[in-house]
Enzyme design. Structure first.
Site, PDB file in Angstrom:
ATOM      1  N   LYS A  66       5.855  -4.766   8.672  1.00  0.00           N
ATOM      2  CA  LYS A  66       7.147  -4.267   7.883  1.00  0.00           C
ATOM      3  C   LYS A  66       8.018  -3.944   9.350  1.00  0.00           C
ATOM      4  CE  LYS A  66       5.929  -2.369   3.586  1.00  0.00           C
ATOM      5  NZ  LYS A  66       6.307  -1.581   2.743  1.00  0.00           N
ATOM      6  N   ASP A 103      12.170  -1.684  -1.426  1.00  0.00           N
ATOM      7  CA  ASP A 103      11.745  -0.276  -1.841  1.00  0.00           C
ATOM      8  C   ASP A 103      12.632   0.688  -2.265  1.00  0.00           C
ATOM      9  OD1 ASP A 103       9.074  -1.076  -1.678  1.00  0.00           O
ATOM     10  OD2 ASP A 103       8.782  -0.368   0.241  1.00  0.00           O
TER      11      ASP A 103
HETATM   12  P1  NAP Z   1       1.516   6.167   4.797  1.00  0.00           P
HETATM   13  O1  NAP Z   1       2.549   5.609   5.450  1.00  0.00           O
HETATM   14  O2  NAP Z   1       0.048   6.381   5.525  1.00  0.00           O
HETATM   15  O3  NAP Z   1       2.084   7.837   4.669  1.00  0.00           O
HETATM   16  C1  NAP Z   1       1.535   8.767   3.810  1.00  0.00           C
HETATM   17  C2  NAP Z   1       1.739  10.002   4.481  1.00  0.00           C
HETATM   18  O4  NAP Z   1       0.989  11.002   3.588  1.00  0.00           O
HETATM   19  C3  NAP Z   1       1.193  10.237   5.821  1.00  0.00           C
HETATM   20  O5  NAP Z   1       2.110   9.956   6.773  1.00  0.00           O
HETATM   21  C4  NAP Z   1       0.929  11.703   6.057  1.00  0.00           C
HETATM   22  O6  NAP Z   1       1.966  12.556   6.233  1.00  0.00           O
HETATM   23  C5  NAP Z   1       0.766  12.133   4.616  1.00  0.00           C
HETATM   24  N1  NAP Z   1      -0.752  12.142   4.129  1.00  0.00           N
HETATM   25  C6  NAP Z   1      -1.746  11.223   4.195  1.00  0.00           C
HETATM   26  N2  NAP Z   1      -2.970  11.848   4.022  1.00  0.00           N
HETATM   27  C7  NAP Z   1      -2.782  12.902   3.477  1.00  0.00           C
HETATM   28  C8  NAP Z   1      -3.639  14.109   3.151  1.00  0.00           C
HETATM   29  N3  NAP Z   1      -4.986  13.864   2.841  1.00  0.00           N
HETATM   30  N4  NAP Z   1      -3.153  15.079   2.877  1.00  0.00           N
HETATM   31  C9  NAP Z   1      -1.890  15.536   2.661  1.00  0.00           C
HETATM   32  N5  NAP Z   1      -0.744  14.540   3.394  1.00  0.00           N
HETATM   33  C10 NAP Z   1      -1.287  13.377   3.679  1.00  0.00           C
HETATM   34  O7  NAP Z   1       1.433   5.728   3.282  1.00  0.00           O
HETATM   35  P2  NAP Z   1       2.465   5.130   2.470  1.00  0.00           P
HETATM   36  O8  NAP Z   1       2.736   3.772   2.701  1.00  0.00           O
HETATM   37  O9  NAP Z   1       3.768   6.005   2.652  1.00  0.00           O
HETATM   38  O10 NAP Z   1       1.899   5.282   0.905  1.00  0.00           O
HETATM   39  C11 NAP Z   1       1.940   6.658   0.462  1.00  0.00           C
HETATM   40  C12 NAP Z   1       1.696   6.503  -0.876  1.00  0.00           C
HETATM   41  O11 NAP Z   1       2.706   5.774  -1.694  1.00  0.00           O
HETATM   42  C13 NAP Z   1       0.406   5.721  -1.208  1.00  0.00           C
HETATM   43  O12 NAP Z   1      -0.130   6.124  -2.300  1.00  0.00           O
HETATM   44  C14 NAP Z   1       0.759   4.229  -1.658  1.00  0.00           C
HETATM   45  O13 NAP Z   1       0.030   3.474  -2.612  1.00  0.00           O
HETATM   46  C15 NAP Z   1       2.242   4.771  -2.325  1.00  0.00           C
HETATM   47  N6  NAP Z   1       3.399   3.633  -2.328  1.00  0.00           N
HETATM   48  C16 NAP Z   1       3.808   3.350  -3.563  1.00  0.00           C
HETATM   49  C17 NAP Z   1       4.794   2.416  -3.504  1.00  0.00           C
HETATM   50  C18 NAP Z   1       5.418   1.997  -4.981  1.00  0.00           C
HETATM   51  O14 NAP Z   1       5.966   0.901  -4.683  1.00  0.00           O
HETATM   52  N7  NAP Z   1       5.267   2.627  -5.874  1.00  0.00           N
HETATM   53  C19 NAP Z   1       5.451   1.830  -2.376  1.00  0.00           C
HETATM   54  C20 NAP Z   1       4.726   2.433  -1.170  1.00  0.00           C
HETATM   55  C21 NAP Z   1       3.537   3.179  -1.107  1.00  0.00           C
HETATM   56  P3  NAP Z   1       1.784  13.768   7.343  1.00  0.00           P
HETATM   57  O15 NAP Z   1       0.898  13.457   8.163  1.00  0.00           O
HETATM   58  O16 NAP Z   1       3.185  13.863   7.718  1.00  0.00           O
HETATM   59  O17 NAP Z   1       1.488  14.939   6.343  1.00  0.00           O
END
Ligand code: NAP
Length: 257
Positions: A66, A103
């Site tokens: 991305k 998004d």
């Molecule tokens: P990402 O870039 O990996 O970010 C997730 C963030 O959550 C991390 O940067 C971390 O932030 C925090 N995190 C990770 N593991 C954690 C834990 N065990 N406990 C607490 N905080 C934690 O992932 P993402 O792409 O943003 O996706 C996050 C979620 O959104 C996923 O479930 C994904 O499936 C969903 N999503 C949905 C859509 C949709 O269209 N509905 C689109 C994109 C993503 P810190 O390190 O700062 O705490």
């Protein structure tokens, strides 16, 4: 027939082909949607080959590309620039490549569906990752007065997209937010008994609405707790669907403001 697809590295479990097939069927679009897996070593060169072939009208882009595609494109929409990620590319008829982040529109649609009015209100986003960036941009553009981001690694004075980062510990003290958004993967299937915030802390934050980017399961523990506290609650399914709808809109010629 028009050709669309998804660019990524490992795409076996993607829902995008099904979403786009449904949208194209609904709209009577004669098109196909293929998975385009490219290795990291050659992705830049391969992308330029794809551009020159003029086969695709549009591509979605997913992790880990991305950001990679941004310098390879002719134009980037203001929202994609702010978010720092492109998830949709339009190969225009005059040979240009334009990058968007749909998004952002998914988040707007999700808030609209639940009639969440964030203007002048405070939002607390959980997790400083990719989904959080789209929520921050859309919530900011919707007029929120303050957006905080909770991060496990927050240190005093840190910011994320110019939003103050707060620690989870600090949420246990006096803190208020009108809208809570889970942008962490906590609570995602199969870890359905996990939640990023206890119900007690959610109650003390005093929010009226909770959104979860997660869509599997349909109702996370976070959303169950929100409902039990009388809050408006919604999962990420509308966001997922709407980002695909907006990609099709863009490929059909719609231009965001
Ligand atoms: P990402 O870039 O990996 O970010 C997730 C963030 O959550 C991390 O940067 C971390 O932030 C925090 N995190 C990770 N593991 C954690 C834990 N065990 N406990 C607490 N905080 C934690 O992932 P993402 O792409 O943003 O996706 C996050 C979620 O959104 C996923 O479930 C994904 O499936 C969903 N999503 C949905 C859509 C949709 O269209 N509905 C689109 C994109 C993503 P810190 O390190 O700062 O705490």
């Amino acid at each position: 027939m028009k050709h669309f697809g998804l660019l990524g590295e490992h795409l076996g479990h993607s829902l995008s082909p099904k979403l786009h097939a449904d949208i194209m069927r609904q709209r009577g679009i004669d098109g196909d949607y293929t998975l385009v897996e490219l290795p990291k070593e050659t992705v830049e060169q391969d992308f330029l080959t794809i551009k020159n072939e003029k086969y695709f009208t549009g591509l979605n882009v997913t992790i880990p590309y991305k950001q990679t595609v941004i310098p390879l494109l002719d134009e980037i929409s203001p929202q994609a620039l702010t978010i720092g990620a492109v998830n949709t590319i339009h190969f225009t008829e005059d040979g240009k490549t334009i990058g968007y982040n749909t998004d952002y529109y998914g988040v707007l649609a999700l808030m609209n569906e639940k009639n969440i009015q964030i203007k002048g209100k405070t939002a607390l986003i959980l997790g400083a990752g990719g989904a959080a960036r789209a929520f921050i941009a859309a919530i900011r553009d919707s007029g929120a007065s303050q957006i905080f981001v909770a991060s496990r690694s927050a240190k005093a004075g840190d910011t994320y997209m110019d939003c103050p980062l707060v620690s989870y510990d600090s949420l246990e003290q006096e803190f208020h937010a009108d809208l809570l958004v889970n942008c962490t993967p906590v609570g995602m299937w199969p870890n359905v008994d996990a939640t990023p915030l206890s119900r007690e802390i959610m109650r003390r934050l005093g929010a009226v609405a909770a959104l979860d980017a997660i869509y599997n399961p349909e109702e996370t523990l976070f959303l169950k707790d929100a409902k039990a506290l009388g809050m408006i609650a919604a999962n990420g399914l509308t966001m997922l669907w709407e980002q695909a709808v907006k990609a099709q809109d863009i490929w059909a010629g719609w231009k965001p403001e």
